[in-house]
Design a protein around this motif. Structure first.
Motif, mmCIF file in Angstrom:
data_model
loop_
_atom_site.group_PDB
_atom_site.id
_atom_site.type_symbol
_atom_site.label_atom_id
_atom_site.label_comp_id
_atom_site.label_asym_id
_atom_site.label_seq_id
_atom_site.Cartn_x
_atom_site.Cartn_y
_atom_site.Cartn_z
ATOM 1 N N ILE A 116 0.824 -1.217 0.000
ATOM 2 C CA ILE A 116 0.000 0.000 0.000
ATOM 3 C C ILE A 116 0.858 1.268 0.000
ATOM 4 O O ILE A 116 0.366 2.338 -0.374
ATOM 5 N N ASP B 218 -0.020 1.983 -6.862
ATOM 6 C CA ASP B 218 -1.061 2.983 -7.092
ATOM 7 C C ASP B 218 -2.457 2.408 -6.895
ATOM 8 O O ASP B 218 -3.353 3.099 -6.410
ATOM 9 N N THR B 219 -2.628 1.146 -7.284
ATOM 10 C CA THR B 219 -3.910 0.465 -7.094
ATOM 11 C C THR B 219 -3.657 -0.931 -6.565
ATOM 12 O O THR B 219 -2.797 -1.648 -7.097
ATOM 13 N N ALA C 253 -4.030 3.099 3.237
ATOM 14 C CA ALA C 253 -4.027 3.212 1.778
ATOM 15 C C ALA C 253 -4.607 4.552 1.346
ATOM 16 O O ALA C 253 -4.068 5.235 0.466
ATOM 17 N N CYS D 133 -3.115 5.242 -2.184
ATOM 18 C CA CYS D 133 -3.268 3.945 -2.862
ATOM 19 C C CYS D 133 -4.744 3.586 -2.924
ATOM 20 O O CYS D 133 -5.422 3.523 -1.888
#
Length: 396
Positions: A209, A213-214, A253, A258
């Motif tokens: 995290i 980015d994802t 996150a 994230c």
């Protein structure tokens, strides 16, 4: 981290003590899956092409420092000879007393396999004296066993400090792929993490995290996160006692920028068996007597969109109960999208972990990913941000 490769070494006329992982499945004295053996072939050939003589060190099973005949590496000799197309010599049956002499008698073109390193207590103890003894068997050390690099054993760590050391072709490919994925990746970077339990992947999630980015979360782990948000997950596999931890991960996150992707729709059934009657429902609508066994098509569409936006993908773990149709649909669909983007040159994709490899093979796309790691524990520890002793030792 900088490490040397076989291309950096003077191999001509040298005995190259090569740590490999040939801990392969054996039934009734026969190798049933030679994948790990075929994967060391480029390293062995490169050593021979450079004028060196490969002396293979490996473990087999868990004999715990004792000689266990059924764990002898002698039983893998036929598979090695098939892979290399030549005879392979064997030494070390009598406690290694014959190994040094056997290596000095080798001629260019020969290959020697040394008996199971774990028959000796000094191996797993990373004993300096045992490493000194191993060092007498060669002139150069080559580690090609990334899958054992998370173990600080004599043949994976201490030995690298006693001889000129380098990475083999398989180790080189693994380290290059992982550096590409996590060291300095092209962005956006997407990670898929699936599997049964959040508790077994806490370190992985915590590391990712802060770096991706994802983060796509699937499998039983996703159920725990859905439950942590107050959703009813029925009789699904979920760790309800991890709800607080799941919420902390989501908060971290969010703070770190994230994005976490959880299933927006789910495939549910009342029985955990192949082709059980099932239905697709919003993630908010799981019946109390049903279990979530896969992500639904809307979830797959969201994952596909993340993949299309991404430049780098790391994948560890399936999105659902991929072993049982039709609950393999989300994993198969997402894997095929990743493979298509990789083939098109739009995505660098790195995947690893036993279930992950099995799922990608089942989807028929393993060969289309940029790199597939079969390293298991070492792959996970690298992804968790841990220093691997066998890799660190190659850095000097």
């Amino acid at each position: 981290m900088a490490w040397k490769t076989l291309d950096d070494m003077d191999l001509d006329g040298k005995r190259v003590l090569t740590r490999v992982d040939i801990n392969v499945p054996v039934e009734e004295g026969r190798v049933t899956d030679a994948t790990r053996i075929t994967r060391i072939r480029p390293t062995v050939r490169a050593i021979q092409d450079g004028g060196g003589i490969p002396v293979l060190l490996a473990h087999f099973g868990r004999p715990k420092g004792r000689t266990v005949p059924e764990m002898s590496l002698k039983q893998v000799l036929p598979a090695l000879e098939d892979a290399f197309g030549q005879a392979v010599k064997f030494a070390g049956e009598d406690g290694y007393d014959d190994v040094a002499a056997a290596t000095r008698a080798l001629a260019p073109g020969d290959i020697l396999l040394v008996e199971n390193t774990r028959f000796h207590a000094g191996e797993e103890a990373n004993d300096p004296a045992f490493a000194d003894r191993l060092a007498t068997f060669g002139d150069v050390y080559c580690n090609d066993a990334f899958s054992a690099a998370h173990r600080a054993h004599a043949s994976t760590e201490a030995l690298a400090h006693r001889l000129p050391a380098c990475a083999g072709r398989l180790m080189e490919a693994e380290l290059t792929a992982l550096e590409t994925a996590l060291g300095d990746p092209a962005r956006p970077l997407v990670a898929v993490v699936g599997g049964a339990k959040v508790s077994t992947k806490l370190a992985l999630l915590s590391n990712l995290i802060g770096r991706v980015d994802t983060l796509v979360i699937g499998g039983g782990m996703a159920n725990t996160f859905l439950a942590a948000q107050g959703l009813d997950v029925g009789t699904s596999l979920a760790e309800h006692d991890m709800a607080g931890t799941a919420r902390e991960i989501m908060d971290e996150a969010r703070t770190g920028g994230c994005r976490i992707l959880l299933p927006s729709d789910v495939v549910v059934a009342r029985a955990f068996r192949a082709d059980a009657p099932h239905e697709t429902l919003p993630a908010t609508g799981c019946p109390a007597d049903a279990m979530i066994l896969d992500a639904g098509p809307d979830s797959v569409a969201a994952i596909a969109a993340a993949f299309h936006d991404a430049k780098t993908l790391i994948w560890n773990g399936p999105l659902g109960a991929f072993e049982i149709p039709p609950f393999d649909a989300a994993t198969n669909a997402a894997a095929r999208i990743a493979a298509e983007l990789t083939r098109a040159g739009q995505l660098t994709s790195v995947a690893g972990g036993g279930d992950t490899v099995a799922a990608l093979n089942q989807a028929g796309v393993a060969d289309d990913f940029s790199y597939i790691s079969t390293a298991g524990g070492a792959f996970l520890e690298w992804m968790e941000g841990k220093t691997l002793p066998g890799v660190a030792a190659l850095g000097g």
